[in-house]
Design a protein around this motif. Structure first.
Motif, PDB file in Angstrom:
ATOM      1  N   THR A 301    -180.649  70.639 -76.871  1.00  0.00           N
ATOM      2  CA  THR A 301    -180.740  69.173 -76.799  1.00  0.00           C
ATOM      3  C   THR A 301    -182.142  68.629 -77.024  1.00  0.00           C
ATOM      4  OG1 THR A 301    -181.152  69.175 -74.398  1.00  0.00           O
ATOM      5  CG2 THR A 301    -178.831  69.119 -75.141  1.00  0.00           C
ATOM      6  N   LYS A 302    -183.176  69.402 -76.646  1.00  0.00           N
ATOM      7  CA  LYS A 302    -184.578  68.950 -76.664  1.00  0.00           C
ATOM      8  C   LYS A 302    -184.768  67.667 -75.846  1.00  0.00           C
ATOM      9  CE  LYS A 302    -186.238  72.161 -79.445  1.00  0.00           C
ATOM     10  NZ  LYS A 302    -185.042  72.979 -79.735  1.00  0.00           N
ATOM     11  N   SER A 303    -183.905  67.461 -74.848  1.00  0.00           N
ATOM     12  CA  SER A 303    -183.993  66.259 -74.017  1.00  0.00           C
ATOM     13  C   SER A 303    -185.089  66.418 -72.967  1.00  0.00           C
ATOM     14  CB  SER A 303    -182.649  65.995 -73.337  1.00  0.00           C
ATOM     15  OG  SER A 303    -182.737  64.885 -72.460  1.00  0.00           O
ATOM     16  N   ASP A 304    -185.687  65.310 -72.572  1.00  0.00           N
ATOM     17  CA  ASP A 304    -186.628  65.316 -71.445  1.00  0.00           C
ATOM     18  C   ASP A 304    -185.903  65.290 -70.108  1.00  0.00           C
ATOM     19  OD1 ASP A 304    -188.876  65.343 -73.068  1.00  0.00           O
ATOM     20  OD2 ASP A 304    -189.145  63.168 -73.005  1.00  0.00           O
ATOM     21  N   ASN A 305    -184.616  64.922 -70.121  1.00  0.00           N
ATOM     22  CA  ASN A 305    -183.891  64.628 -68.885  1.00  0.00           C
ATOM     23  C   ASN A 305    -182.793  65.658 -68.641  1.00  0.00           C
ATOM     24  OD1 ASN A 305    -185.379  62.144 -68.868  1.00  0.00           O
ATOM     25  ND2 ASN A 305    -183.889  61.329 -70.328  1.00  0.00           N
ATOM     26  N   LEU A 306    -182.684  66.095 -67.389  1.00  0.00           N
ATOM     27  CA  LEU A 306    -181.660  67.068 -67.020  1.00  0.00           C
ATOM     28  C   LEU A 306    -180.896  66.586 -65.795  1.00  0.00           C
ATOM     29  CD1 LEU A 306    -180.299  69.868 -67.279  1.00  0.00           C
ATOM     30  CD2 LEU A 306    -182.113  70.769 -65.796  1.00  0.00           C
ATOM     31  N   CYS A 307    -179.573  66.553 -65.910  1.00  0.00           N
ATOM     32  CA  CYS A 307    -178.678  66.311 -64.777  1.00  0.00           C
ATOM     33  C   CYS A 307    -178.000  67.624 -64.420  1.00  0.00           C
ATOM     34  CB  CYS A 307    -177.609  65.278 -65.129  1.00  0.00           C
ATOM     35  SG  CYS A 307    -178.238  63.636 -65.482  1.00  0.00           S
ATOM     36  N   MET A 308    -177.901  67.917 -63.136  1.00  0.00           N
ATOM     37  CA  MET A 308    -177.270  69.161 -62.699  1.00  0.00           C
ATOM     38  C   MET A 308    -176.328  68.910 -61.535  1.00  0.00           C
ATOM     39  SD  MET A 308    -180.361  71.978 -62.926  1.00  0.00           S
ATOM     40  CE  MET A 308    -179.415  73.143 -61.962  1.00  0.00           C
ATOM     41  N   THR A 309    -175.212  69.626 -61.527  1.00  0.00           N
ATOM     42  CA  THR A 309    -174.278  69.564 -60.414  1.00  0.00           C
ATOM     43  C   THR A 309    -173.330  70.752 -60.474  1.00  0.00           C
ATOM     44  OG1 THR A 309    -172.781  68.122 -59.174  1.00  0.00           O
ATOM     45  CG2 THR A 309    -172.568  68.122 -61.579  1.00  0.00           C
ATOM     46  N   GLY A 310    -172.415  70.840 -59.509  1.00  0.00           N
ATOM     47  CA  GLY A 310    -171.568  72.011 -59.318  1.00  0.00           C
ATOM     48  C   GLY A 310    -172.056  72.773 -58.093  1.00  0.00           C
ATOM     49  N   GLY A 311    -171.164  73.545 -57.483  1.00  0.00           N
ATOM     50  CA  GLY A 311    -171.502  74.197 -56.220  1.00  0.00           C
ATOM     51  C   GLY A 311    -172.736  75.066 -56.267  1.00  0.00           C
ATOM     52  N   VAL A 312    -172.993  75.737 -57.403  1.00  0.00           N
ATOM     53  CA  VAL A 312    -174.170  76.603 -57.506  1.00  0.00           C
ATOM     54  C   VAL A 312    -175.458  75.796 -57.414  1.00  0.00           C
ATOM     55  CG1 VAL A 312    -175.367  78.273 -58.999  1.00  0.00           C
ATOM     56  CG2 VAL A 312    -172.872  78.325 -58.822  1.00  0.00           C
ATOM     57  N   VAL A 313    -175.399  74.510 -57.744  1.00  0.00           N
ATOM     58  CA  VAL A 313    -176.591  73.659 -57.726  1.00  0.00           C
ATOM     59  C   VAL A 313    -177.021  73.323 -56.291  1.00  0.00           C
ATOM     60  CG1 VAL A 313    -177.507  71.424 -58.543  1.00  0.00           C
ATOM     61  CG2 VAL A 313    -176.106  72.817 -60.031  1.00  0.00           C
ATOM     62  N   LEU A 314    -176.204  73.663 -55.314  1.00  0.00           N
ATOM     63  CA  LEU A 314    -176.667  73.566 -53.927  1.00  0.00           C
ATOM     64  C   LEU A 314    -177.685  74.655 -53.602  1.00  0.00           C
ATOM     65  CD1 LEU A 314    -173.310  72.690 -52.143  1.00  0.00           C
ATOM     66  CD2 LEU A 314    -175.232  71.164 -52.616  1.00  0.00           C
ATOM     67  N   ASN A 315    -177.881  75.598 -54.533  1.00  0.00           N
ATOM     68  CA  ASN A 315    -178.908  76.624 -54.359  1.00  0.00           C
ATOM     69  C   ASN A 315    -180.261  76.020 -54.709  1.00  0.00           C
ATOM     70  OD1 ASN A 315    -180.678  78.964 -54.958  1.00  0.00           O
ATOM     71  ND2 ASN A 315    -178.821  80.138 -54.573  1.00  0.00           N
ATOM     72  N   CYS A 316    -180.926  75.491 -53.702  1.00  0.00           N
ATOM     73  CA  CYS A 316    -182.149  74.721 -53.947  1.00  0.00           C
ATOM     74  C   CYS A 316    -183.311  75.604 -54.402  1.00  0.00           C
ATOM     75  CB  CYS A 316    -182.518  73.911 -52.710  1.00  0.00           C
ATOM     76  SG  CYS A 316    -182.388  74.804 -51.159  1.00  0.00           S
ATOM     77  N   LEU A 317    -183.278  76.899 -54.096  1.00  0.00           N
ATOM     78  CA  LEU A 317    -184.314  77.792 -54.615  1.00  0.00           C
ATOM     79  C   LEU A 317    -184.200  77.917 -56.131  1.00  0.00           C
ATOM     80  CD1 LEU A 317    -184.086  80.609 -51.918  1.00  0.00           C
ATOM     81  CD2 LEU A 317    -186.030  79.082 -52.261  1.00  0.00           C
ATOM     82  N   MET A 318    -182.983  78.009 -56.635  1.00  0.00           N
ATOM     83  CA  MET A 318    -182.771  78.039 -58.081  1.00  0.00           C
ATOM     84  C   MET A 318    -183.236  76.737 -58.723  1.00  0.00           C
ATOM     85  SD  MET A 318    -179.196  78.195 -60.229  1.00  0.00           S
ATOM     86  CE  MET A 318    -178.862  76.467 -59.784  1.00  0.00           C
ATOM     87  N   ASN A 319    -182.927  75.620 -58.088  1.00  0.00           N
ATOM     88  CA  ASN A 319    -183.337  74.322 -58.635  1.00  0.00           C
ATOM     89  C   ASN A 319    -184.853  74.239 -58.803  1.00  0.00           C
ATOM     90  OD1 ASN A 319    -180.627  73.720 -58.453  1.00  0.00           O
ATOM     91  ND2 ASN A 319    -180.825  72.450 -56.637  1.00  0.00           N
ATOM     92  N   LYS A 320    -185.560  74.762 -57.809  1.00  0.00           N
ATOM     93  CA  LYS A 320    -187.029  74.752 -57.869  1.00  0.00           C
ATOM     94  C   LYS A 320    -187.528  75.536 -59.078  1.00  0.00           C
ATOM     95  CE  LYS A 320    -191.037  75.979 -54.937  1.00  0.00           C
ATOM     96  NZ  LYS A 320    -191.664  77.113 -55.656  1.00  0.00           N
ATOM     97  N   LYS A 321    -186.948  76.699 -59.328  1.00  0.00           N
ATOM     98  CA  LYS A 321    -187.374  77.511 -60.465  1.00  0.00           C
ATOM     99  C   LYS A 321    -187.065  76.808 -61.792  1.00  0.00           C
ATOM    100  CE  LYS A 321    -188.866  81.033 -58.078  1.00  0.00           C
ATOM    101  NZ  LYS A 321    -190.303  81.369 -58.019  1.00  0.00           N
TER     102      LYS A 321
END
Length: 570
Positions: A301-321
C-alpha cells in the motif's frame, strides 16, 4: 437510521447500536449475564441498547451479524477434504464458545433472525444482513479511524476461513488485498500454546503474554521452525507441530511438539523456567510475524496510516514492535479488537460499504455502555445496607484514600466497551507502593504473580514517565511502553519484569472524572500515575451498581467510590 449489529455463538457476544453512522452503544453480553467471554445470544445487551436509546425493536432499520455461515460451510468442506480422513474428528469437536459443535454453531448463526423474533414476539422473522467476519473487523477500525485512507490489518483465530487479512481502506470502501486461511493462524498458534501451558485457549492468552517477561531465549531458535515467513507478509505454520486442524480443541499440539518442547503443563502444576521460556519463544514469534505481516502490507500500500484489529491485536507487545519496526507513521488500534468489536464492525460495514453512506464519526471514546444516576446508585447502597457518605468532591476524597494505601473500587460514568477497564469500572491504587501488587492480588484479584498491572497516567504527562512508541498516546491500554529508567523505582507496582508497562493515557476531554482523580492524587503524592485494574474478581467487569456493591462486599476492597458516594470499610 438505526442499525443493530450483533455478535454471538463464537465468544465475546455483543450488541451495537449505531444511528446515522454514529456509535451510540456497544455492550458485551458477558457484563450482563455474568459469564466471562460468553458466546450466548446477546438478549440482555440488545435490550440495554434499545432501552438506553429509548427506542424499541420497531425503530431498527437494519440488523447485521458478524459472520457468514454459508461461507464457512464452503470453507469447512474444503478443509475436511484436504485433511481427510483425520479431519472427520472436527465434526464432533467443540467450536466457538467451546460448548457447541460446529454444526450446532452454524445452525444457530443461520437462525439468528428467528431468535430476534422470539425475543421480541415479532410475527415476522426480521431480515439479517450477514457480514464476512474479517470485513466486520476491518470496518470496526477503519470506518471510525481519523484516516480517509489507510492500510488495514486484521488478525485473529479465524473467521469463516480467514485468519489474517490485509486490506486497504479509502473513504467509505474497504478493498481486500490478501488473506491467509486456516489452519495457518496466529490466533490458533497462540491458543495452542496457551492450552499446552495449562490455560484456557481463547480466554487466557494474556496470561501467557505476561509470563513471557520472565522467560529466556532457550526455545526461540527451535520455535522458529514452527512458522515460515513468505513474501509480502504471507506466512505458513508448520502443521507437523499441531493437531488442531484435524482434532479441533481436543488436541492442539502434535507428538512432534511434545517431543521437541517437553510434556504439557497440567492445570495445577507448578510453573518452572521451561514454561516461562516457552511463553517467551511464542511471544517473540508472534512479534516477528506481526511485524512481517505489517511490513508486507506497507509494501502493498505504501500508506502512512495503519489500522489494526482482531483478537491478536490485543497483544500489546506485538503492537509496540509493529510501531517501532515498520514505516507506518500513524496508527489506530481498535480497542474493542476481540470479537465483541465485530458487532460494531458489521453495522458500520453495512452502513458505509453496502449502503454507500459517507463517514463522519471518529472513534475517540470507549465509554459506550450504560450509566446510572445518583438516585439509582443510592437506592442500591441502601438496599444492600452499605454505610456511605455523599460528597461534592468525589475525585479529591477518593484520591486521599488511594494515597493512604487503600484499595478503591471506582465506578463512574458510562461503562467501557472492550476488554480493558479504562477508569469508569476500575480498581485504583497507589503505584508507588512496592507491596501493592501482591496485596491487591491477595485481597481482591487472585491473579498469578507474573501478570502485570497497568498504569493510568495524565495524557499530558505520560512522557515524563514512559517512552511511548513513536510518541503516540495510548488511550485504550492497547500499547506497551518502556518505563523510563529513573521512574522504575518510583513506580514498582506497574513496572513489569521486562521494564515495560501497558500504558493508559487519560484525556481530560473524554474521561474528566478519572483525569481529575489522578490530578488530585498527583497533588498529594507528586505522581501523575495510578495503578488501574478492572473492577472485578475473576468475573466479568462490573456493569451495574449492584455488581459493584456486591464485589465491594464480597472482597477485601477498602473503599467504594460510586457516583457521588463514598463507602469506606472500617
Amino acid at each position: 437510521m438505526y442499525i443493530l449489529g450483533l455478535s454471538s455463538y463464537s465468544h465475546e457476544a455483543s450488541a451495537t447500536l449505531i444511528k446515522d453512522g454514529e456509535i451510540r452503544f456497544v455492550i458485551e453480553e458477558e457484563r450482563l449475564n455474568r459469564e466471562k467471554h460468553t458466546w450466548k445470544y446477546p438478549a440482555n445487551a440488545i435490550a440495554q441498547c434499545l432501552a438506553c436509546e429509548g427506542i424499541t425493536i420497531a425503530d431498527i432499520d437494519h440488523i447485521t451479524f458478524f459472520w457468514k455461515p454459508q461461507l464457512e460451510i464452503i470453507g469447512n468442506i474444503k478443509h475436511v477434504l484436504k485433511y481427510f480422513p483425520h479431519s472427520l474428528n472436527l465434526l464432533s469437536a467443540s467450536s466457538g464458545g467451546g460448548e457447541l459443535s460446529v454444526l450446532k454453531r452454524l445452525a444457530l448463526m443461520q437462525g439468528i433472525g428467528k431468535k430476534i423474533a422470539q425475543q421480541f414476539g415479532l410475527k415476522k422473522i426480521p431480515r439479517v444482513h450477514f457480514i464476512e467476519h474479517h470485513l466486520a473487523h476491518a470496518a470496526s477500525a477503519f470506518f471510525v479511524s481519523p484516516f480517509q485512507e489507510a492500510a488495514i490489518l486484521t488478525m485473529d483465530g479465524r473467521g469463516e476461513s480467514t485468519s489474517s487479512m490485509m486490506s486497504r481502506g479509502s473513504a467509505n470502501h474497504i478493498e481486500k488485498l490478501a488473506e491467509i486461511e486456516v489452519p495457518h493462524s496466529l490466533g490458533h498458534l497462540y491458543a495452542a500454546v496457551t492450552d499446552y501451558l495449562g490455560f484456557k485457549p481463547f480466554f487466557d492468552e494474556w496470561k501467557v503474554m505476561g509470563m513471557s517477561a520472565y522467560g529466556q531465549d532457550t526455545y526461540v531458535t527451535p520455535f522458529a521452525k514452527i512458522i515460515e515467513l513468505l513474501a509480502l507478509g504471507q506466512y505458513r505454520l508448520n502443521l507437523n507441530y499441531f493437531s488442531f486442524h484435524t482434532n479441533g480443541s481436543s488436541r492442539w499440539v502434535s507428538d512432534l511438539f511434545l517431543k521437541t518442547f517437553g510434556p504439557k503443563r497440567q492445570k495445577d502444576e507448578v510453573y518452572d523456567q521451561r514454561h516461562f521460556d516457552l511463553s517467551y519463544a511464542l511471544q517473540k514469534t508472534i512479534e516477528r510475524t506481526g511485524v512481517h505481516l505489517a511490513q508486507g502490507l506497507w509494501e502493498r500500500t505504501k500508506s502512512d496510516n495503519l489500522c489494526m484489529t482482531g483478537g491478536v491485536v490485543l497483544n500489546c507487545l506485538m503492537n509496540k514492535k509493529i510501531m517501532e519496526q515498520t514505516p507506518f507513521k500513524n496508527f489506530f488500534f481498535q480497542p474493542i479488537a476481540n470479537d465483541a468489536g465485530t458487532s460494531l464492525g458489521s453495522a458500520l460495514y453495512y452502513y458505509h460499504q453496502e449502503l454507500n453512506l459517507p463517514r463522519g464519526h471518529i472513534f475517540d471514546s470507549a465509554y459506550l455502555g450504560m450509566q446510572y444516576s445518583n438516585e439509582s446508585i443510592e437506592a442500591v447502597l441502601k438496599q444492600k445496607g452499605v454505610s456511605y457518605v455523599k460528597t461534592d468532591h468525589i475525585s479529591r476524597d477518593t484520591a486521599r484514600q488511594i494515597a493512604q494505601g487503600k484499595i478503591v473500587g471506582w465506578f463512574q460514568g458510562r461503562m467501557e466497551a472492550g476488554p480493558r477497564a479504562l477508569g469508569h469500572r476500575s480498581i485504583v491504587v497507589d503505584p508507588t507502593d512496592p507491596a501493592m501488587k501482591d496485596r491487591l492480588n491477595a485481597r481482591v484479584k487472585k491473579r498469578e504473580m507474573f501478570r502485570p498491572f497497568a498504569p493510568s497516567v495524565l495524557e499530558e504527562k505520560a512522557r515524563e514517565y514512559f517512552i511511548m512508541p513513536k510518541d503516540q498516546p495510548s488511550p485504550y491500554m492497547i500499547l506497551v511502553a518502556d518505563v523510563k529508567e529513573d521512574k522504575k523505582s518510583l513506580l514498582p507496582s506497574i513496572t513489569h519484569q521486562d521494564g515495560t508497562a501497558r500504558v493508559h493515557t487519560v484525556s481530560r476531554r473524554t474521561a474528566p472524572e478519572y483525569w481529575q482523580l489522578i490530578a488530585e492524587f498527583e497533588k498529594i503524592k507528586g505522581v501523575a500515575v495510578v495503578l488501574n485494574t478492572s473492577f472485578n474478581e475473576n468475573e466479568p467487569i462490573v456493569a451495574t451498581p449492584e455488581d459493584a456493591v456486591n464485589c465491594f462486599l464480597r472482597t477485601e476492597l477498602d473503599v467504594l467510590a460510586i457516583g457521588d458516594f463514598l463507602a469506606i470499610k472500617s
